[in-house]
Design a protein around this motif. Structure first.
Motif, PDB file in Angstrom:
ATOM      1  N   ASN A  83       0.800  -1.223   0.000  1.00 27.34           N
ATOM      2  CA  ASN A  83       0.000   0.000   0.000  1.00 27.34           C
ATOM      3  C   ASN A  83       0.833   1.274   0.000  1.00 27.34           C
ATOM      4  OD1 ASN A  83      -2.357  -1.398  -0.229  1.00 27.34           O
ATOM      5  ND2 ASN A  83      -3.019  -1.084   1.877  1.00 27.34           N
ATOM      6  N   PHE A  84       2.024   1.238   0.570  1.00 24.86           N
ATOM      7  CA  PHE A  84       2.868   2.436   0.522  1.00 24.86           C
ATOM      8  C   PHE A  84       3.344   2.682  -0.913  1.00 24.86           C
ATOM      9  CE2 PHE A  84       6.206   5.454   1.212  1.00 24.86           C
ATOM     10  CZ  PHE A  84       5.693   6.236   2.235  1.00 24.86           C
ATOM     11  N   VAL A  85       3.700   1.625  -1.597  1.00 21.62           N
ATOM     12  CA  VAL A  85       4.083   1.734  -3.006  1.00 21.62           C
ATOM     13  C   VAL A  85       2.894   2.243  -3.824  1.00 21.62           C
ATOM     14  CG1 VAL A  85       4.793   0.415  -5.051  1.00 21.62           C
ATOM     15  CG2 VAL A  85       5.931   0.027  -2.858  1.00 21.62           C
ATOM     16  N   LYS A  86       1.707   1.750  -3.513  1.00 18.69           N
ATOM     17  CA  LYS A  86       0.501   2.219  -4.203  1.00 18.69           C
ATOM     18  C   LYS A  86       0.296   3.719  -3.980  1.00 18.69           C
ATOM     19  CE  LYS A  86      -2.349  -1.920  -4.428  1.00 18.69           C
ATOM     20  NZ  LYS A  86      -3.689  -2.457  -4.154  1.00 18.69           N
ATOM     21  N   LEU A  87       0.598   4.200  -2.783  1.00 18.51           N
ATOM     22  CA  LEU A  87       0.490   5.635  -2.505  1.00 18.51           C
ATOM     23  C   LEU A  87       1.431   6.429  -3.410  1.00 18.51           C
ATOM     24  CD1 LEU A  87      -0.523   8.059  -0.807  1.00 18.51           C
ATOM     25  CD2 LEU A  87       1.315   7.511   0.826  1.00 18.51           C
ATOM     26  N   ILE A  88       2.633   5.954  -3.576  1.00 17.26           N
ATOM     27  CA  ILE A  88       3.607   6.614  -4.453  1.00 17.26           C
ATOM     28  C   ILE A  88       3.117   6.581  -5.901  1.00 17.26           C
ATOM     29  CG2 ILE A  88       5.967   6.493  -5.373  1.00 17.26           C
ATOM     30  CD1 ILE A  88       6.781   5.388  -2.550  1.00 17.26           C
ATOM     31  N   ILE A  89       2.559   5.461  -6.311  1.00  9.11           N
ATOM     32  CA  ILE A  89       2.038   5.336  -7.678  1.00  9.11           C
ATOM     33  C   ILE A  89       0.871   6.294  -7.884  1.00  9.11           C
ATOM     34  CG2 ILE A  89       0.940   3.794  -9.347  1.00  9.11           C
ATOM     35  CD1 ILE A  89       2.502   1.469  -7.929  1.00  9.11           C
ATOM     36  N   ALA A  90      -0.058   6.335  -6.932  1.00 10.84           N
ATOM     37  CA  ALA A  90      -1.215   7.235  -7.052  1.00 10.84           C
ATOM     38  C   ALA A  90      -0.764   8.688  -7.130  1.00 10.84           C
ATOM     39  CB  ALA A  90      -2.169   7.037  -5.870  1.00 10.84           C
ATOM     40  N   THR A  91       0.207   9.049  -6.324  1.00  9.18           N
ATOM     41  CA  THR A  91       0.751  10.406  -6.353  1.00  9.18           C
ATOM     42  C   THR A  91       1.375  10.706  -7.716  1.00  9.18           C
ATOM     43  OG1 THR A  91       1.208  10.252  -3.983  1.00  9.18           O
ATOM     44  CG2 THR A  91       2.310  12.008  -5.188  1.00  9.18           C
ATOM     45  N   SER A  92       2.095   9.736  -8.235  1.00  2.17           N
ATOM     46  CA  SER A  92       2.751   9.913  -9.540  1.00  2.17           C
ATOM     47  C   SER A  92       1.730  10.040 -10.663  1.00  2.17           C
ATOM     48  CB  SER A  92       3.714   8.751  -9.797  1.00  2.17           C
ATOM     49  OG  SER A  92       4.755   8.771  -8.836  1.00  2.17           O
ATOM     50  N   ASP A  99      -5.460  13.527 -12.245  1.00  5.35           N
ATOM     51  CA  ASP A  99      -6.646  12.695 -12.033  1.00  5.35           C
ATOM     52  C   ASP A  99      -7.013  12.772 -10.553  1.00  5.35           C
ATOM     53  OD1 ASP A  99      -8.501  10.690 -11.609  1.00  5.35           O
ATOM     54  OD2 ASP A  99      -7.376   9.149 -12.696  1.00  5.35           O
ATOM     55  N   TYR A 100      -8.060  13.517 -10.240  1.00 10.35           N
ATOM     56  CA  TYR A 100      -8.434  13.763  -8.849  1.00 10.35           C
ATOM     57  C   TYR A 100      -8.960  12.521  -8.139  1.00 10.35           C
ATOM     58  CZ  TYR A 100      -7.186  18.607  -8.908  1.00 10.35           C
ATOM     59  OH  TYR A 100      -6.453  19.764  -8.962  1.00 10.35           O
ATOM     60  N   ALA A 101      -9.249  11.453  -8.859  1.00  8.49           N
ATOM     61  CA  ALA A 101      -9.606  10.190  -8.209  1.00  8.49           C
ATOM     62  C   ALA A 101      -8.430   9.683  -7.367  1.00  8.49           C
ATOM     63  CB  ALA A 101     -10.007   9.150  -9.245  1.00  8.49           C
ATOM     64  N   MET A 102      -7.216  10.090  -7.745  1.00  9.61           N
ATOM     65  CA  MET A 102      -6.021   9.659  -7.020  1.00  9.61           C
ATOM     66  C   MET A 102      -5.974  10.257  -5.612  1.00  9.61           C
ATOM     67  SD  MET A 102      -4.582   7.515  -8.944  1.00  9.61           S
ATOM     68  CE  MET A 102      -5.921   7.069 -10.031  1.00  9.61           C
ATOM     69  N   VAL A 103      -6.606  11.386  -5.393  1.00  3.40           N
ATOM     70  CA  VAL A 103      -6.651  11.998  -4.062  1.00  3.40           C
ATOM     71  C   VAL A 103      -7.370  11.051  -3.101  1.00  3.40           C
ATOM     72  CG1 VAL A 103      -7.572  13.920  -2.698  1.00  3.40           C
ATOM     73  CG2 VAL A 103      -6.531  14.370  -4.936  1.00  3.40           C
ATOM     74  N   ASP A 104      -8.540  10.584  -3.502  1.00  8.97           N
ATOM     75  CA  ASP A 104      -9.303   9.662  -2.648  1.00  8.97           C
ATOM     76  C   ASP A 104      -8.564   8.341  -2.455  1.00  8.97           C
ATOM     77  OD1 ASP A 104     -11.430  11.451  -2.231  1.00  8.97           O
ATOM     78  OD2 ASP A 104     -12.402  10.812  -4.089  1.00  8.97           O
ATOM     79  N   ILE A 105      -7.945   7.863  -3.500  1.00  9.84           N
ATOM     80  CA  ILE A 105      -7.176   6.620  -3.397  1.00  9.84           C
ATOM     81  C   ILE A 105      -6.036   6.798  -2.401  1.00  9.84           C
ATOM     82  CG2 ILE A 105      -5.583   5.105  -4.671  1.00  9.84           C
ATOM     83  CD1 ILE A 105      -7.512   5.448  -7.097  1.00  9.84           C
ATOM     84  N   ALA A 106      -5.335   7.923  -2.481  1.00  7.56           N
ATOM     85  CA  ALA A 106      -4.211   8.184  -1.572  1.00  7.56           C
ATOM     86  C   ALA A 106      -4.680   8.242  -0.117  1.00  7.56           C
ATOM     87  CB  ALA A 106      -3.507   9.475  -1.970  1.00  7.56           C
ATOM     88  N   ILE A 107      -5.777   8.916   0.118  1.00  4.53           N
ATOM     89  CA  ILE A 107      -6.308   9.010   1.484  1.00  4.53           C
ATOM     90  C   ILE A 107      -6.722   7.622   1.989  1.00  4.53           C
ATOM     91  CG2 ILE A 107      -8.245   9.880   2.865  1.00  4.53           C
ATOM     92  CD1 ILE A 107      -7.985  12.522   1.212  1.00  4.53           C
ATOM     93  N   ASP A 108      -7.397   6.859   1.140  1.00  4.71           N
ATOM     94  CA  ASP A 108      -7.796   5.500   1.524  1.00  4.71           C
ATOM     95  C   ASP A 108      -6.571   4.629   1.838  1.00  4.71           C
ATOM     96  OD1 ASP A 108     -10.463   6.165   1.224  1.00  4.71           O
ATOM     97  OD2 ASP A 108     -10.677   5.183  -0.737  1.00  4.71           O
ATOM     98  N   LEU A 109      -5.518   4.788   1.053  1.00  7.81           N
ATOM     99  CA  LEU A 109      -4.296   4.024   1.299  1.00  7.81           C
ATOM    100  C   LEU A 109      -3.662   4.434   2.625  1.00  7.81           C
ATOM    101  CD1 LEU A 109      -2.881   4.031  -2.315  1.00  7.81           C
ATOM    102  CD2 LEU A 109      -3.584   2.000  -1.027  1.00  7.81           C
ATOM    103  N   PHE A 110      -3.619   5.738   2.885  1.00  9.08           N
ATOM    104  CA  PHE A 110      -3.062   6.230   4.142  1.00  9.08           C
ATOM    105  C   PHE A 110      -3.792   5.601   5.327  1.00  9.08           C
ATOM    106  CE2 PHE A 110      -2.528   8.986   7.753  1.00  9.08           C
ATOM    107  CZ  PHE A 110      -1.229   9.452   7.663  1.00  9.08           C
ATOM    108  N   LEU A 111      -5.096   5.475   5.216  1.00 10.73           N
ATOM    109  CA  LEU A 111      -5.898   4.922   6.314  1.00 10.73           C
ATOM    110  C   LEU A 111      -5.560   3.460   6.616  1.00 10.73           C
ATOM    111  CD1 LEU A 111      -9.329   6.591   5.497  1.00 10.73           C
ATOM    112  CD2 LEU A 111      -7.822   7.096   7.461  1.00 10.73           C
ATOM    113  N   THR A 112      -4.891   2.782   5.706  1.00  9.03           N
ATOM    114  CA  THR A 112      -4.484   1.394   5.952  1.00  9.03           C
ATOM    115  C   THR A 112      -3.196   1.309   6.769  1.00  9.03           C
ATOM    116  OG1 THR A 112      -3.132   1.098   3.944  1.00  9.03           O
ATOM    117  CG2 THR A 112      -5.522   0.639   3.771  1.00  9.03           C
ATOM    118  N   PHE A 113      -2.495   2.430   6.929  1.00  4.42           N
ATOM    119  CA  PHE A 113      -1.218   2.424   7.637  1.00  4.42           C
ATOM    120  C   PHE A 113      -1.458   2.468   9.142  1.00  4.42           C
ATOM    121  CE2 PHE A 113       0.433   4.981   3.782  1.00  4.42           C
ATOM    122  CZ  PHE A 113       0.491   3.837   3.016  1.00  4.42           C
TER     123      PHE A 113
END
Length: 160
Positions: A83-92, A99-113
């Motif tokens: 999920n941390f790698v996914k956060l980097i990918i979403a940011t990239s 793509d503003y869908a990446m904002v929600d994805i990033a927040i959702d990923l953060f919540l898994t940490f």
């Protein structure tokens, strides 16, 4: 310079010794248009061959604003087990396409940490969206009982 040498300069071996503090923007910035196109293709090939995300390659493609890499990055976002790698990918992906869908994805990923040592560096990626939604999310952590989490959240929001 041979292209293989150039790629090795841009993407050194994936270990602490070669990557700690490493930056490749100055190399990318000096490339001619044709070399830049070739490097872009070879970096995408490396991601496809590995079937895993080398985050330096991902972030390099984001720096290059490589729209051609979006299908590869989107696939890695789905398939990466980390999920941390996914956060980097979403940011990239966001840096390339806004793509503003990446904002929600990033927040959702953060919540898994669950670990503060994942949350603390994750603030850097959330802040890089430069978005009100991510700023509001980071703000929720400024009074965190863990001093380091609170400190880093405040720091990324520019608060003392």
């Amino acid at each position: 310079m041979e292209i293989a040498q150039l790629i090795n300069q841009i993407i050194p071996p994936s270990d602490w010794e070669h990557r700690e503090g490493f930056m490749n923007m100055h190399i990318i910035d000096q490339l001619s248009y044709s070399k830049r196109q070739l490097v872009e293709s070879l970096l995408m090939e490396k991601l496809i061959e590995k079937k895993s995300a080398d985050t330096l390659i991902v972030e390099t493609l984001a720096y290059m604003k490589s729209t051609k890499s979006l299908p590869v990055l989107n696939n890695l976002l789905i398939t990466s087990p980390d999920n941390f790698v996914k956060l980097i990918i979403a940011t990239s992906i966001f840096k390339i396409s806004l793509d503003y869908a990446m904002v929600d994805i990033a927040i959702d990923l953060f919540l898994t940490f669950n670990d503060k040592y994942q949350k603390i560096p994750a603030f850097v990626y959330l802040k890089s969206f430069n978005d009100n939604k991510t700023d509001a999310f980071i703000k929720k952590y400024i009074n965190d009982p863990d001093y380091l989490i609170s400190y880093k959240a405040k720091r990324h929001l520019g608060l003392n």
